[in-house]
Structures are given as structure tokens and as C-alpha cells.
Design a protein around this motif. Structure first.
Motif, PDB file in Angstrom:
ATOM      1  N   SER A  45       5.433   6.989   3.811  1.00 26.27           N
ATOM      2  CA  SER A  45       6.086   6.097   4.725  1.00 26.27           C
ATOM      3  C   SER A  45       6.686   4.564   5.056  1.00 26.27           C
ATOM      4  O   SER A  45       8.169   4.206   4.816  1.00 26.27           O
ATOM      5  CB  SER A  45       5.548   5.841   6.407  1.00 26.27           C
ATOM      6  N   LEU A  46       5.824   4.309   4.016  1.00 22.89           N
ATOM      7  CA  LEU A  46       5.757   2.807   3.770  1.00 22.89           C
ATOM      8  C   LEU A  46       7.128   2.114   2.251  1.00 22.89           C
ATOM      9  O   LEU A  46       6.838   2.102   1.530  1.00 22.89           O
ATOM     10  CB  LEU A  46       4.343   2.357   3.427  1.00 22.89           C
ATOM     11  N   GLN A  47       7.100   4.120   1.728  1.00 21.98           N
ATOM     12  CA  GLN A  47       7.415   4.387   0.120  1.00 21.98           C
ATOM     13  C   GLN A  47       9.033   4.163   0.435  1.00 21.98           C
ATOM     14  O   GLN A  47       9.979   4.493  -0.642  1.00 21.98           O
ATOM     15  CB  GLN A  47       6.963   4.588  -0.790  1.00 21.98           C
ATOM     16  N   VAL A  48       9.262   5.112   1.567  1.00 19.35           N
ATOM     17  CA  VAL A  48      10.684   5.984   1.361  1.00 19.35           C
ATOM     18  C   VAL A  48      11.619   5.061   2.167  1.00 19.35           C
ATOM     19  O   VAL A  48      10.947   3.744   3.037  1.00 19.35           O
ATOM     20  CB  VAL A  48      11.158   7.353   1.557  1.00 19.35           C
ATOM     21  N   SER A  49      13.434   5.247   2.388  1.00 18.01           N
ATOM     22  CA  SER A  49      13.877   5.159   3.117  1.00 18.01           C
ATOM     23  C   SER A  49      13.646   5.368   4.683  1.00 18.01           C
ATOM     24  O   SER A  49      12.867   6.428   4.694  1.00 18.01           O
ATOM     25  CB  SER A  49      15.352   4.801   2.974  1.00 18.01           C
ATOM     26  N   ALA A  50      13.874   5.118   5.879  1.00 16.66           N
ATOM     27  CA  ALA A  50      13.470   5.354   7.149  1.00 16.66           C
ATOM     28  C   ALA A  50      14.762   6.487   7.500  1.00 16.66           C
ATOM     29  O   ALA A  50      15.387   6.104   8.331  1.00 16.66           O
ATOM     30  CB  ALA A  50      14.079   3.419   8.306  1.00 16.66           C
ATOM     31  N   GLY A 152       9.217   5.825  -6.780  1.00 18.40           N
ATOM     32  CA  GLY A 152       8.999   6.975  -5.745  1.00 18.40           C
ATOM     33  C   GLY A 152       9.940   7.833  -6.705  1.00 18.40           C
ATOM     34  O   GLY A 152       8.965   9.204  -6.631  1.00 18.40           O
ATOM     35  N   GLU A 153      10.393   7.594  -7.883  1.00 18.29           N
ATOM     36  CA  GLU A 153      10.894   8.364  -8.743  1.00 18.29           C
ATOM     37  C   GLU A 153       9.639   9.252  -9.865  1.00 18.29           C
ATOM     38  O   GLU A 153       9.391  10.077  -9.867  1.00 18.29           O
ATOM     39  CB  GLU A 153      12.271   8.250  -9.427  1.00 18.29           C
ATOM     40  N   ALA A 154       9.301   8.368 -10.183  1.00 17.82           N
ATOM     41  CA  ALA A 154       8.450   8.307 -10.914  1.00 17.82           C
ATOM     42  C   ALA A 154       6.842   9.250 -10.211  1.00 17.82           C
ATOM     43  O   ALA A 154       6.171  10.003 -10.801  1.00 17.82           O
ATOM     44  CB  ALA A 154       7.216   7.536 -11.661  1.00 17.82           C
ATOM     45  N   ILE A 155       6.502   9.240  -9.059  1.00 19.85           N
ATOM     46  CA  ILE A 155       6.018   9.901  -8.255  1.00 19.85           C
ATOM     47  C   ILE A 155       5.978  11.125  -7.841  1.00 19.85           C
ATOM     48  O   ILE A 155       5.318  11.775  -8.328  1.00 19.85           O
ATOM     49  CB  ILE A 155       5.633   9.457  -6.226  1.00 19.85           C
ATOM     50  N   GLU A 156       7.521  11.228  -7.553  1.00 22.96           N
ATOM     51  CA  GLU A 156       7.962  12.634  -7.743  1.00 22.96           C
ATOM     52  C   GLU A 156       8.095  13.642  -8.336  1.00 22.96           C
ATOM     53  O   GLU A 156       7.721  14.985  -8.149  1.00 22.96           O
ATOM     54  CB  GLU A 156       9.240  12.720  -6.842  1.00 22.96           C
ATOM     55  N   SER A 157       8.624  13.480  -9.719  1.00 26.69           N
ATOM     56  CA  SER A 157       7.905  13.673 -11.020  1.00 26.69           C
ATOM     57  C   SER A 157       6.764  14.219 -11.068  1.00 26.69           C
ATOM     58  O   SER A 157       6.485  15.343 -11.606  1.00 26.69           O
ATOM     59  CB  SER A 157       8.703  12.623 -12.209  1.00 26.69           C
TER      60      SER A 157
END
Length: 244
Positions: A45-50, A152-157
Motif C-alpha cells: 500500500s505504500l508503493q502503489v497509487s491510491a 514497483g515495476e521491477a518488483i512486479e517483474s
């Protein structure tokens, strides 16, 4: 949050025909692992938009937990890692589905990334934050938002790669052996990282801290943690991809 009903979906009457659990046992396990869902939601929740509030993220995470139980079977010491990836993956999938970063923001992110690469080539090294701000003309807040999105993009991958790897293990005739091999492979991937990079990924994936929380623990800026986490994830992803 009531684990019996999530997003209008009543789990007590929707037990899968493939589930090895009774409805009552399923409910008990959902409540037992509910803290895992809450920790991952707090982390993300601290790393994505609301675009989604915390309750919605918990509901989607609980659906990921239920699917994990039905696919995995009786939980053992490895279940938490498997479920954690699916819970996180379910939330990230929903964020992608809702296009949590509008096209204009995605385009601006790509332009900023290209500008930073250009500056890096000109300087012959990684630029400092102040140099990036002067070169691009963006505000410190906008740069922080960019770093969060980039990490966030790197974490998703990496999450997707790890989740796919675990999927290959489940249902295998030698599932336990496959999971052991996967654990060894992940350990090898971490071994190619520096001590600080390994610590960041350990705090993120095993202790489930957010990037902001990791920055506080290591007494580094949010920007530096974002940079280090992306760097570590890129190395780990490259290693796992090359081995697969």
C-alpha cells in the motif's frame, strides 16, 4: 475484515470441487493466514497509487490466499512463501487491470527514465539526485514518485518470475524436490548480490517490510532504497531468467 465474505463472494458456500478441505477447515485456514494478507497489503500500500483502498486490497489478497490453499493442499513450512507470492501477485494483477498508472504518467515515466540514462552517459557515472533534478527540471516530489513507480515495476517483474517458478513446482510428481531445487536456485540468485542488496530483498520478501520501512531500518533515503532495490531485483531477475 470478514474472511467469510470477500467482495460479495461467500466462501462458505463456494467451496471448490478441487479443494481438499471442508468448508469449515477452509474458513479456519483463511483466518489463520489472514495476518499474512494484512502484512503484504501493508507492504504494497505504500508503493502503489491510491486507486484501491486497503480494504479492497485485503479482499483481493484473501482471494489469492484461498486460491493458494486450494492449489497447494495441506499447508506446510513452505506454504507461506508460496501463498505470499500469489497474494502479492493477485493484488498487483488487479492494479494492472485497473491501469493504476494512467497512460500520461507512464509516458512521463519513460521520458524521465530516458533523460536519466542520457545524463548518465554524459557524466560517465550514475548521477546524483540533485544533478537529475537540475537536468530534468522536475521537483523532488516528482522524482520520488518516479523512483517508487520504477522500483514497483521491477518488483512486479521479479514477483511474476518467482510466482511462475512456484507454479511449475505445484502439481509436479516430485513437488517437494522441485520446491527444494527452487529454494536453492533463489539462494544462488541472492548470492550474486552485494551484502546490502541481499539485505534489502530479504527485508522485503522474508520480513515483508515496505521500501519506506526498509529505508528507515537502514537509515537511507527513500530514493537510495528505491535505486538499490531496483538494482538488486534486476540482478536477481537476470540470473533466474538465464537459468530457466
Amino acid at each position: 475484515m470478514n474472511a467469510n465474505c470477500v467482495i460479495g463472494y461467500d466462501y462458505s458456500t463456494a467451496q471448490s470441487s478441487h479443494s481438499v478441505f471442508s468448508a469449515a477447515a477452509e474458513q479456519q485456514l483463511l483466518m489463520q493466514y489472514l495476518p499474512l494478507v494484512k502484512r503484504i497489503v501493508n507492504q504494497l500500500s505504500l508503493q502503489v497509487s491510491a486507486v484501491m483502498d486497503r480494504e479492497d486490497m485485503e479482499q483481493i489478497g484473501l482471494m489469492g490466499l484461498l486460491e493458494s490453499l486450494r492449489r497447494y493442499g495441506q499447508p506446510d513450512e513452505n506454504f507461506g512463501k508460496f501463498a505470499g507470492l500469489r497474494i502479492r501477485g493477485a493484488i498487483l494483477d488487479e492494479l494492472r487491470r485497473q491501469d493504476w498508472r494512467p497512460r500520461q504518467i507512464r509516458q512521463e515515466t519513460h521520458k524521465l527514465r530516458d533523460a536519466i540514462r542520457q545524463l548518465s552517459r554524459q557524466l560517465g557515472r550514475n548521477p546524483e539526485e540533485e544533478e537529475i533534478l537540475n537536468f530534468t527540471g522536475i521537483t523532488a516530489k516528482a522524482y520520488q514518485d518516479f523512483l517508487q513507480a520504477d522500483a514497483g515495476e521491477a518488483i512486479e517483474s521479479l514477483d511474476e518470475l518467482l510466482q511462475n517458478g512456484n507454479e511449475a513446482c505445484i502439481g509436479s510428481s516430485a513437488g517437494v524436490e522441485e520446491r527444494v531445487i527452487r529454494e536453492r536456485l533463489l539462494a544462488q540468485a541472492l548470492s550474486v548480490l552485494s551484502e546490502r542488496e541481499r539485505l534489502i530483498l530479504t527485508l522485503y520478501y522474508q520480513h515483508e517490510l515496505s521500501l519506506k520501512e526498509i529505508a528507515l531500518v537502514l537509515e537511507l533515503t527513500d530514493a537510495r532504497i528505491c535505486q538499490l532495490s531496483k538494482q538488486a531485483i534486476a540482478k536477481a531477475t537476470h540470473y533466474l531468467t538465464e537459468r530457466n
